[in-house]
Design a protein around this motif. Structure first.
Motif, mmCIF file in Angstrom:
data_model
loop_
_atom_site.group_PDB
_atom_site.id
_atom_site.type_symbol
_atom_site.label_atom_id
_atom_site.label_comp_id
_atom_site.label_asym_id
_atom_site.label_seq_id
_atom_site.Cartn_x
_atom_site.Cartn_y
_atom_site.Cartn_z
ATOM 1 N N ILE A 321 -22.808 82.684 -0.699
ATOM 2 C CA ILE A 321 -23.149 81.595 -1.620
ATOM 3 C C ILE A 321 -23.257 82.126 -3.044
ATOM 4 C CG2 ILE A 321 -25.047 80.071 -2.324
ATOM 5 C CD1 ILE A 321 -25.542 79.467 0.610
ATOM 6 N N ILE A 331 -18.578 75.003 -3.721
ATOM 7 C CA ILE A 331 -18.932 75.501 -2.394
ATOM 8 C C ILE A 331 -18.991 74.339 -1.410
ATOM 9 C CG2 ILE A 331 -20.718 76.645 -1.015
ATOM 10 C CD1 ILE A 331 -21.599 78.040 -3.662
ATOM 11 N N THR A 341 -28.575 74.939 2.500
ATOM 12 C CA THR A 341 -28.016 73.659 2.058
ATOM 13 C C THR A 341 -28.811 73.103 0.881
ATOM 14 O OG1 THR A 341 -29.310 72.456 3.729
ATOM 15 C CG2 THR A 341 -27.069 73.105 4.326
ATOM 16 N N ILE A 344 -27.514 74.486 -2.405
ATOM 17 C CA ILE A 344 -26.289 73.815 -2.861
ATOM 18 C C ILE A 344 -26.615 72.427 -3.412
ATOM 19 C CG2 ILE A 344 -23.971 73.040 -2.210
ATOM 20 C CD1 ILE A 344 -24.507 76.119 -2.110
ATOM 21 N N CYS A 349 -23.580 72.030 -6.755
ATOM 22 C CA CYS A 349 -22.376 72.823 -7.009
ATOM 23 C C CYS A 349 -21.368 72.744 -5.867
ATOM 24 C CB CYS A 349 -22.753 74.279 -7.273
ATOM 25 S SG CYS A 349 -23.583 75.099 -5.890
ATOM 26 N N TYR A 376 -18.016 70.799 -10.275
ATOM 27 C CA TYR A 376 -18.746 71.679 -9.364
ATOM 28 C C TYR A 376 -18.694 73.132 -9.834
ATOM 29 C CZ TYR A 376 -19.260 68.034 -5.756
ATOM 30 O OH TYR A 376 -19.603 66.913 -5.045
ATOM 31 N N SER A 380 -21.807 75.629 -10.551
ATOM 32 C CA SER A 380 -21.904 76.875 -9.804
ATOM 33 C C SER A 380 -22.166 78.040 -10.748
ATOM 34 C CB SER A 380 -20.616 77.094 -9.002
ATOM 35 O OG SER A 380 -20.803 78.034 -7.976
#
Length: 408
Positions: A321, A331, A341, A344, A349, A376, A380
């Protein structure tokens, strides 16, 4: 301060434990501390000693100021409970034996996932009368039963008793997730001696790129393709056959390629499955040296993080990750809802997809290809700053200092 660190894995191995230990120790050396790492000849995950190394009783080298002592072990591939256990036990014994010769040690750290290494660290710390620190990377042996490698048995129960003994004996436990800390507290471990230092990424090495590495892209015919990549260990925990199924659902879109890059216990099965499927949109890339990982990641337009649908994996955070964030990649995480999770979702992202669901995974890949890459990707990049390995290494060093002062 002289830190003695015991770990099965260390560069040139490129898996998560090796990378974390190296990047932390490198920063500690920069701060003026001495770090001795006791490890074995690099061989993970295939169980073959890397070129340029030998499985000798002991050999020493210096890597970026870190003194690495490599000791002789029984070497086997990352598969089969009995052989792997013999591997672990042999390292426990040889690391303890040669660890006795390390001088003027101020603290001893042992890292999991398996805890035979940690037993050696505990024994050395006791003999040297210095703090014993347990770096907790996995809830082991629970992870054995979670991936179906073994069923609950007397052996597992015995290992669990040893596990609890080590938690109680540790002067400090460094957990790589908040979930692990919560679980240990629920099992009766003193929460005051548990600190959390998440995994992270070396932002001097992993950075966004504007184009794919030309050598890799040409070699694997990926120019002009939208690439969804699973990069990392191919283990029993990852249910990679579901990614193959997703690739089958995407086979009519010739612009999409799925890459598998790495090695591990489940790699031969996946290679066979891909071969038998006849899918031309899957590219299998062998494990690469650590220094080539950014170039490998540059092939990807989206990173795939995939775990089996089992409750234990609600508590783990795959280190890929953070490398994905460093590279500025969207991702797609297919895993049980939990700490990974949430990372994210919080960073926004990428897409959280239900675990072991090839239809949803294929849909997520199509969605990001259609309209999600740029937004995204920027999120990220922004999120990666929270997981700068240098900051995390210094955070862990602070906890080590505090423990040494408190116990000394």
């Amino acid at each position: 301060m002289h830190i003695l660190f015991l770990t099965d894995n260390f560069p040139p191995e490129g898996n998560a434990p090796a990378t974390r230990t190296y990047e932390h120790a490198r920063e500690w050396v920069k701060k003026g501390h001495k770090v001795t790492v006791i490890t074995c000849a690099p061989n993970f995950p295939e169980g073959r000693v890397f070129d340029g190394y030998k499985n000798k009783w002991i050999s020493k080298e210096t890597i970026d100021g870190i003194e690495a002592w490599r000791v002789k072990t029984y070497i086997t591939a990352n598969e089969g409970f009995l052989k792997r256990t013999l591997d672990f036990v042999s390292f426990m014994l040889s690391s303890f034996l040669f660890g006795l010769f390390s001088k003027k040690v101020d603290v001893v750290i042992g890292t999991s996932p398996q805890f035979f290494t940690v037993i050696s660290a505990w024994a050395l710390a006791k003999l040297k009368r210095v703090p014993f620190i347990f770096e907790l990377r996995d809830i082991w042996p629970a992870s054995i039963t979670a991936v179906g490698a073994m069923k609950k048995s007397k052996i597992i129960s015995t290992l669990e008793r040893i596990e609890m003994f080590l938690y109680r004996q540790a002067d400090l436990i460094i957990s790589v997730t908040h979930s692990f800390k919560e679980e240990l507290i629920e099992r009766g471990v003193d929460g005051n001696k548990i600190e959390v230092v998440l995994n992270g990424v070396d932002l001097s090495m992993y950075q966004p790129t504007e184009c794919k590495n030309s050598e890799f892209a040409s070699k694997y015919n990926l120019e002009g393709k939208f690439v969804a990549g699973y990069i990392g260990t191919h283990g029993l925990a990852h249910a990679l056959d579901k990614i193959v199924e997703a690739a089958s659902l995407l086979r009519d879109d010739d612009d999409i390629r799925i890459i598998f890059a790495g090695g591990g216990a489940d790699r031969p099965r996946i290679e066979k499955l891909v071969s038998e499927s006849g899918l031309t949109n899957i590219v299998m890339i062998p494990r690469q040296p650590k220094e080539k990982m950014p170039a490998l990641w540059s092939l990807c337009d989206v990173s795939l993080v995939h775990l089996k649908d089992t409750p234990l994996f609600e508590t783990v955070i795959p280190s890929k990750i953070f490398e994905s964030m460093g590279m500025g990649l969207p991702i797609i995480i297919s895993a049980p809802l939990g700490e990974a999770t949430e990372i994210i979702n919080s960073a926004d992202c990428g897409i959280v997809s239900p675990p072991e669901n090839s239809n949803e995974l294929a849909a997520a890949i199509r969605s990001i290809k259609a309209h999600g890459v740029t937004e995204y990707a920027q999120k990220s990049i922004n999120a990666a700053k929270q997981y700068d390995r240098r900051v995390l290494a210094n955070k862990m060093l602070g906890y080590i200092f505090a423990t040494k002062k408190h116990t000394g």
